[in-house]
Structure formats: structure tokens, C-alpha cells
Design an enzyme around this catalytic site. Structure first.
Site, short mmCIF file in Angstrom:
data_model
loop_
_atom_site.label_atom_id
_atom_site.label_comp_id
_atom_site.label_asym_id
_atom_site.label_seq_id
_atom_site.Cartn_x
_atom_site.Cartn_y
_atom_site.Cartn_z
N GLU A 1 19.25 -0.34 14.35
CA GLU A 1 19.89 -0.89 15.29
C GLU A 1 19.03 -1.63 16.34
O GLU A 1 19.44 -2.79 16.58
CB GLU A 1 20.74 0.04 16.10
CG GLU A 1 21.62 -0.49 17.43
CD GLU A 1 22.73 -1.51 16.82
OE1 GLU A 1 23.36 -2.12 17.85
OE2 GLU A 1 22.82 -1.58 15.46
N CYS B 1 39.24 -16.93 14.64
CA CYS B 1 39.72 -18.31 15.24
C CYS B 1 40.38 -17.60 16.74
O CYS B 1 40.75 -16.53 16.52
CB CYS B 1 40.64 -19.19 14.41
SG CYS B 1 40.03 -19.71 13.15
N GLU C 1 19.66 -10.34 15.47
CA GLU C 1 20.94 -11.03 15.90
C GLU C 1 20.69 -12.01 17.05
O GLU C 1 21.24 -13.31 17.01
CB GLU C 1 22.13 -10.28 16.36
CG GLU C 1 22.76 -9.45 15.40
CD GLU C 1 23.64 -8.27 15.97
OE1 GLU C 1 24.70 -8.45 15.42
OE2 GLU C 1 23.35 -7.60 16.85
N LYS D 1 31.96 -12.44 17.28
CA LYS D 1 32.17 -10.80 17.82
C LYS D 1 32.73 -9.99 16.71
O LYS D 1 32.16 -8.86 16.44
CB LYS D 1 32.89 -10.91 18.86
CG LYS D 1 33.08 -9.51 19.67
CD LYS D 1 31.95 -9.07 20.04
CE LYS D 1 31.86 -7.64 20.64
NZ LYS D 1 30.62 -7.09 21.18
N HIS E 1 5.65 3.94 0.95
CA HIS E 1 6.24 3.40 -0.37
C HIS E 1 6.48 1.97 -0.37
O HIS E 1 7.70 1.51 -0.51
CB HIS E 1 7.60 4.50 -0.74
CG HIS E 1 7.45 5.79 -1.04
ND1 HIS E 1 6.70 6.29 -2.07
CD2 HIS E 1 7.60 6.91 -0.06
CE1 HIS E 1 6.65 7.77 -1.66
NE2 HIS E 1 7.06 7.86 -0.69
N LYS F 1 19.26 -5.92 16.64
CA LYS F 1 19.56 -6.56 17.84
C LYS F 1 18.55 -7.67 17.95
O LYS F 1 18.94 -8.75 18.41
CB LYS F 1 19.42 -5.61 19.01
CG LYS F 1 20.70 -4.70 19.34
CD LYS F 1 21.77 -5.46 19.57
CE LYS F 1 22.98 -4.70 19.14
NZ LYS F 1 23.43 -4.94 17.75
N TRP G 1 36.95 -21.36 13.66
CA TRP G 1 35.36 -21.14 12.81
C TRP G 1 35.77 -21.70 11.19
O TRP G 1 36.48 -21.08 10.68
CB TRP G 1 35.17 -19.76 12.96
CG TRP G 1 33.92 -19.36 12.49
CD1 TRP G 1 32.81 -20.30 11.91
CD2 TRP G 1 33.07 -18.23 12.32
NE1 TRP G 1 31.69 -19.64 11.71
CE2 TRP G 1 31.73 -18.46 11.88
CE3 TRP G 1 33.30 -16.87 12.84
CZ2 TRP G 1 30.73 -17.25 11.76
CZ3 TRP G 1 32.32 -15.88 12.47
CH2 TRP G 1 31.16 -16.33 12.17
N ASN H 1 45.55 -18.47 13.07
CA ASN H 1 44.18 -17.69 12.88
C ASN H 1 44.50 -16.66 11.50
O ASN H 1 45.59 -16.09 11.48
CB ASN H 1 43.94 -16.68 13.83
CG ASN H 1 42.80 -15.68 13.81
OD1 ASN H 1 42.19 -15.78 12.75
ND2 ASN H 1 42.86 -14.70 14.58
N GLY H 2 43.69 -16.74 10.71
CA GLY H 2 44.05 -16.17 9.66
C GLY H 2 43.69 -16.95 8.03
O GLY H 2 42.98 -17.90 8.13
N ARG I 1 34.62 -15.06 20.15
CA ARG I 1 34.98 -14.80 19.05
C ARG I 1 34.13 -15.79 17.94
O ARG I 1 34.44 -15.19 16.70
CB ARG I 1 36.58 -15.14 18.81
CG ARG I 1 37.32 -14.13 19.83
CD ARG I 1 38.48 -14.67 19.94
NE ARG I 1 39.61 -14.63 18.77
CZ ARG I 1 40.07 -13.60 18.35
NH1 ARG I 1 40.13 -12.36 19.01
NH2 ARG I 1 40.91 -13.43 17.03
#
Length: 732
Positions: free
Chosen positions: A603, A37, A610, A727, A626, A607, A146, A173-174, A68
Site C-alpha cells: 500500500e 462519468c 499513484e 476515484k 529471490h 500510494k 471519462w 454514465n455507463g 470521479r
């Protein structure tokens, strides 16, 4: 600790200053994974600000925290000022000691921040609230949420309230792990709950504590700090909290345990004495000077206002009142008989200077943050290496100095193995660096995805070195794996882009990658800087034995020239855009890599997955026969990474086999190798500059980053805020 947020002293060639960023390493053993958050608060003291200005500061603070990840947002402001007759143009602030404050106004909305802005102004119009009303002193709080406890909805958004009248408001936040027990207790005392959140117990507990304390303290004043300290005594879990109360107008209290929070201070009159040091319990004295104070989860929301900041540490209670700031240290330990022992003490702290520019958090002439950060990589790589790659003596011998590790290198070299632990992109970066670390150190290197290590409770030994890689330094699974490794006695090393983060604080030593602010959710420049840091780690651990001197110097030369090579490969931007146009309607993409570039395949596929929301899969080319070969036909696009390294001939064979099955091939090769890898022009070729094999993944990933970016834009998706992602993943 007054350099907590400053970068290392590159110009002075003092990379050892990273030690100040990574110590003390005080691990809170009870910390739990937190939800992601955003918290922001603004308090103006002894300076007139119109309500419209206050709203804009709060809204803009939330906008800086959008990256965030969130699904709802909210703010709280005051209904009226002590002197409603004061005009916005007044140069003097007048207070009214007899003023009886009205309940704060709370606005909450599901959706993005612009939805909140729209709903606030609509509601302001309906209640005919005067936006031009001026406040000499005002405390406002704001939040992006969130959802973890309860669906995205106004009732579950923050600020959460103590009940009718909004006597106590909290943004959080938490995760409060004992909220169900607290909720049951409060229900028995007649409290009604409206949300499904864990946060709602906090303001209701504050009201309960306040009411009971006033009943018991006849004729005595119960302070805001006393209320909050008592609330903290009952909370378990991870949290960053800001309290606002009807009973304590124009005051704010912030506290934290495991979640990030910082204070920003803006002096509106020149203070020749600077006033940056604490005396006794005072940080900024109540001297009447006009000030603006900011509280935020992230420096991004503060830097446009001030660079004078204080990182709030775990257990600290920061009280903003009458323009002054005081800090208490709260400790809640268990006694020998299991009883809770709470202690408070005042602390001395000093302001840090935030070495961040507003331009770093603006998009500049770029359309998106991800685009900007891809093109910033030559500069971010240069900054990552500055002060760490050095020439020593008249012989110009090349070496690496990592100040945050120099006191622990002997211990690392004696390790029975090195274990890299990370998630997602950070895991891929470690995988890219594993071969060179094994080659130069001679130490076995194993890879662990943090969540899988925890699920298996895999063995970690005292003789191990565990390296925790995280861009944000707050990744939940990585933090839990860190606790696990510490409990098992391993030496723990942190590699993170965020100074003052949980990983930076809780590992024994580490390296700040110094890639600069990265706002886009899909990591780009942090990934390439992580690889470079881990290559330098391999050079530092490997020492300077004669047997590998030539190899080491070749790598260091390659590092010096790497930013130029990345600058050159960025010229492929338009080429990758044209390729993206050809792939825009595809449903899947395979990426084959091998050796150093297996990580590049993973990677690059990540990307695309995502941000472009397209199925993509990175595959180890040695495993092609395989299973994956069954997918190949004339319709499926396949990227093969075949730049010059020890696996080049093997990748040529892979290309031939895929071609034999009519695969739609896109081959990435070193400059000048196009005719070698695709002699019959049956595939599309992307030529990139050649570098030392262990650095080639940094170059090779850039075209794939560009491809993912352009695919996303062409498909009409949000590049900087991909669906369902944030993020930093700070909840399991």
C-alpha cells in the site's frame, strides 16, 4: 428504505441498522461494467433564477464530481425564457402558455471544468446571450466524461444530442452494450452520427420514438415518460441517464440501471406537512410551491443545497414536471419464449435525510483533499468503531457487534474457506487483515484480485464465503466477480464506504465502514477503516471461546486506543516532508514488509506510485534473496518496515543484509527500537507507536501516506487527481 443514506445509529448503539443499508439484495444479472462519468442536473421551479446563477449551480455541481475522474465536460441550458420581459428581481413567476421554446444551448469542451467555464463565457459573449435573463422555471443538465468510446473531444463529450435542433439531449454514465446494433438501425432510418460514443444512440433513439409515436397517435399527446420508457426498452447494459427535450420544456427525466443516481429536493417555502411521502404516483405534487430539484451521480454535489434526497433505484423512471416528481418502475424481463416483456408501475417512496455536512466535502484549512483525509484518520477510525465495540454486563466483557452480519455469522463459521476479493488498495486492506482472520476463525482465507479471478474463472463453491471489499462499492471488476460468486452459490459479504452502492445492494449482507466522504483519488482513511472493519469481522467470526479470550480482549483494547496512536504518528508530518525532499529526484523506491506489514509495503508503494508518479514497489521481505536483492546498491532508496511483531527478528536480518550491500535504508520501527535496528547509524529511522500486531498496519501506513503526499507536492503534481486515475474504477 428511508434510511438508505443515513449512517448507522451509533449514539443509540444500533449497528444493526446497517441491514437497512444493504438490503434488498436484488442483483441485476445483466449489469455490465460502466465508465466513470459525473452527472448533474438542476431544475428551479416557480422561483426566478438568472441565467448566470443557473450556470454557476451547474458548474459547481460538476466541480463536486471532479474527483470521479474525467477528460471533458459539458452543459445544456435554455436559450430563452417563456417571458423574456420578466426581470431578475421579480417576486412572481409569470408563465406564457403560448411560448414556443428555442432549441437548448449545448456547450462541450475537452479538458477540465475550468476550460469548460472559460469556453462557455466566451461563447456566451460571442452570441450576446443575456446572462441576467431570469427564468421562473428552468432545467439544466451537466456532465463530466471519462473517455471509453472515442477520444476526449467536444464531439464525444456530453450532453449528446439527437441532431440539429437539439430536440433530445442526454447525459449518461455507463455503457450501452448493444449500441452498435441500435446505431445500425438508426443509420438505416436516415440518422447521422457525429461522435464515436455509445451514448449518441440514446437521444437519436428518443427522437425516432417520438416521431413515430406522434405519427401513430393522431390527436393524442405523447408524454415524455412514454418516450423514455420506450427508449429504455431497447437499451442493454449499465446506465444512469438524464433526458432534456425541446418538446418538453422545463421537464427532466432520470432513469438508471446499475449506475448511481440520486434526487435532491430543496423546498423554498416552509411545508409543515413535510411532503416527503408519495401518494399513488406522486412524490411531490404540482402544488405551485417554489422548489429546486437536483439530480446527481453523487451526494457530494447535492449536500451543499439540500439534505433531503432520494436514491433512485434500478429500473425507476423519475419525471420532474411542473414542480412535481413522479416515479414509474420499469421492468424488462424475458418471457418463456424469449420475448421481451415490459411492464411499468407506479411506486411509493420517501425522502431520506442525508447525514453529510458540507464541511466534509470542503478542504477546510488544508491545501488538498488527500492531506485533509490523511489527518482525518483518528476521527474516521473512531466513527468506524462507534457502536460496534461494546462492553457487556457488569464484568465489562469486551465484544464486537456488526449488525449487518449477525444473522449470517453461523453460516460464515461453517464455510470451507473465506475468499477476499478486491482491487488495488481494497485488496491490500484485506491482505493486512488475513492473518488475524485465519488466527481467530480457524477458517482458511484466500486472496483474489477480482480481475484475475475472472480471467481464470477460479473455483468458487457454495460452501465458500466471498467477501467483496471496495471503497466506492462500484468497482467494475469487483462487481463482475460478485456476479460470478453469486452464480456459484457462495455467501457474499460486502465491505464498502458507500451506502446504497452496487456492492451494498447486491451482496447478501455486509458492513458499511463509515469512514466519511473521501474525495482524494488516492484512498487513505478508507484504507485504514477497511482494515479496522475486517479486524472486527475476525473478532465477530471468531466468537468468544475461552482459548482466545485474552487475545481478543487485547485486540479490542488496541482498537479503542488506535485513534490516539494514529493521532500521535501524524506528528511525523514534518519528518516525512524532510524525507520527501531527500527523495524528490529519485526514480525508484522499494518497500520491504513481512507478515502483517507485507500489505503495508504494497500500500505504501502504491500510494507513491499513484500520486507522486514515481516507480515504487512493495516487496515481501522473505522473497528478498529471490531476485530483488540484485537491485540493491548505494543509490536505491529502500524502506524496511521493522516494527515489533513475530517477524521482527527476521526483518532485522533483512536490514543487515541490505546494509552489507550498501543499501540506502529508511527503517520504520517501534518507538525505542532505533538503536536496535540501526546500531551504527547507517540508516534513517522513522519511529512509530507500538500497537497490537494486527493493528500495526494501520499505524505504519500513515507515514508512507504522508511521504507520498509530500513527494507529490514537491514534484509539482496534482495530489487529488493523479494522472490517468479516478476515484472509482468502473470500467475494465
Amino acid at each position: 428504505m428511508n434510511s438508505l443514506l443515513t449512517r448507522e445509529g451509533w449514539q443509540e448503539q444500533k449497528p444493526e441498522r446497517i441491514v437497512e443499508c444493504l438490503v434488498p439484495w436484488n442483483l441485476n444479472k445483466e449489469r455490465k461494467p460502466e465508465k466513470m462519468c459525473g452527472i448533474f442536473a438542476y431544475l428551479n421551479y416557480n422561483v426566478n433564477r438568472e441565467r448566470s446563477h443557473i450556470l454557476q449551480v451547474l458548474f459547481n455541481g460538476l466541480r463536486r464530481l471532479e474527483y470521479r475522474g474525467y477528460d471533458s465536460a459539458g452543459i445544456a441550458i435554455d436559450d430563452s425564457s417563456p417571458s423574456s420581459s420578466s426581470s431578475s428581481s421579480s417576486s412572481q413567476c409569470n408563465s406564457n402558455s403560448n411560448f414556443t421554446p428555442s432549441p437548448p444551448l449545448v456547450f462541450r469542451q475537452e479538458g477540465n471544468i475550468e476550460s469548460l467555464v472559460k469556453s462557455v463565457y466566451q461563447e456566451v459573449g460571442e452570441i450576446e446571450l443575456n446572462l441576467g435573463e431570469s427564468f421562473c422555471t428552468h432545467a439544466g443538465i451537466a456532465h463530466t466524461r471519462w473517455a471509453t468510446h472515442g477520444e476526449p473531444a467536444p464531439r464525444n463529450s456530453h450532453p449528446q444530442t439527437s441532431g440539429p435542433g437539439n430536440e433530445f439531449l442526454v447525459v449518461h454514465n455507463g455503457v450501452i452494450t448493444n449500441y452498435e446494433v441500435l446505431k445500425e438501425t438508426l443509420l438505416r432510418h436516415g440518422f447521422n452520427f457525429e461522435s464515436e460514443t455509445d451514448t449518441e444512440v440514446i437521444p437519436k433513439l428518443a427522437k425516432f420514438v417520438y416521431d413515430k409515436a406522434n405519427e401513430a397517435a393522431v390527436g393524442q399527446v405523447v408524454t415524455f415518460s412514454q418516450v423514455v420508457l420506450e427508449v429504455m426498452r431497447h437499451l442493454e447494459g449499465a446506465y444512469a441517464l438524464i433526458f432534456k427535450s425541446l418538446h418538453y420544456p422545463n421537464e427532466l427525466i432520470a432513469c438508471k440501471r446499475g449506475s448511481p443516481l440520486l434526487l435532491g429536493v430543496k423546498e423554498l417555502t416552509e411545508n409543515k406537512e413535510n411532503g416527503s411521502a408519495f401518494e399513488d404516483n406522486k412524490f411531490l405534487s404540482k402544488d405551485g410551491r417554489p422548489r429546486e430539484l437536483f439530480l446527481s451521480s453523487d451526494a457530494n454535489a447535492v449536500v451543499e443545497h439540500t439534505k433531503k434526497v432520494l436514491v433512485i433505484e434500478d429500473g425507476e423512471v423519475v419525471h420532474l414536471k411542473d414542480g412535481g416528481v413522479s416515479i414509474l418502475k420499469f421492468e424488462n424481463d424475458k418471457g418463456e419464449n424469449g420475448a421481451s416483456l415490459s411492464r411499468t408501475s407506479s411506486v411509493r417512496r420517501a425522502l431520506s435525510v442525508l447525514e453529510m455536512e458540507v464541511e466534509q466535502i470542503n478542504k477546510g484549512h488544508y491545501e488538498h483533499y488527500m492531506q485533509k483525509e490523511i489527518h482525518e484518520q483518528p476521527e474516521s477510525l473512531t466513527t468506524t468503531m462507534r457502536g460496534r465495540l461494546i462492553h457487556r454486563g457488569s464484568s465489562k466483557s469486551k465484544s464486537v457487534l456488526l449488525g449487518g452480519l449477525k444473522d449470517h455469522l453461523k453460516t460464515i463459521r461453517r464455510s470451507r474457506r473465506i475468499v477476499f476479493i478486491g482491487c488495488g488498495t481494497s485488496y491490500n486492506a484485506a491482505l493486512a487483515a488475513r492473518p488475524i482472520l485465519e488466527e481467530l476463525s480457524g477458517i482458511p482465507v484466500t486472496m483474489e484480485i477480482a480481475s484475475d479471478l475472472l480471467d481464470r474463472e477460479g473455483p468458487i463453491y457454495r460452501e465458500d464465503t466471498a467477501v467483496f471489499v471496495s471503497q466506492s462499492g462500484e468497482t467494475a471488476d469487483t462487481l463482475l466477480a460478485l456476479e460470478y460468486a453469486l452464480d456459484n452459490g457462495a455467501l457474499c459479504v460486502g465491505i464498502t464506504n458507500t451506502v446504497g452502492s452496487a456492492i451494498a445492494r447486491n451482496t447478501h449482507c455486509g458492513v458499511h465502514i463509515n469512514a466519511g466522504a473521501e474525495i482524494g483519488v488516492a484512498s487513505t482513511k478508507a484504507y485504514t477503516s477497511q482494515i479496522v472493519v475486517m479486524v472486527m469481522l475476525a473478532l465477530a467470526i471468531g466468537g468468544d471461546t475461552i482459548s482466545n479470550q485474552t487475545r481478543r480482549e487485547a485486540i479490542i483494547d488496541g482498537l479503542f486506543d488506535l485513534p490516539n496512536k494514529v493521532r500521535e504518528v501524524l506528528k511525523l508530518d514534518q519528518v516525512m516532508k524532510e524525507l520527501a525532499k531527500l527523495l524528490i529526484a529519485e526514480q525508484s523506491l522499494l518497500v520491504f514488509g513481512r507478515g502483517y506489514n507485507y500489505a503495508t509495503a504494497l500500500e505504501g508503494a502504491l500510494k507513491v506510485k499513484e500520486v507522486a508518479l514515481m516507480h515504487s514497489e512493495g516487496i515481501l521481505a522473505g522473497e528478498m534473496k529471490h531476485g530483488p536483492l540484485a537491485l540493491v546498491d548505494e543509490n536505491l532508496p529502500i524502506v524496511v518496515i521493522a516494527t515489533r511483531d513475530a517477524c521482527f527478528s527476521k526483518q532485522q536480518s533483512v536490514i543487515q543484509q541490505l546494509h552489507a550491500r550498501k543499501g540506502r535504508l529508511i527503517v520504520m520501527c517501534s518507538k525505542g527500537d532505533a538503536a536496535t535496528v540501526c546500531p551504527n547509524e547507517y540508516c534513517r529511522v522513522i519511529e512509530v507507536p507500538e500497537d497490537v500486531d494486527c493493528l500495526q498496519p494501520v499505524i505504519n501506513v500513515v507515514p508512507l501516506q504522508l511521504l507520498a503526499y509530500h513527494l507529490t507536492v514537491l514534484r509539482g503534481f496534482n495530489v487529488d487527481q493523479p494522472r490517468n486515475l479516478a476515484k472509482s474504477v468502473t470500467t475494465q
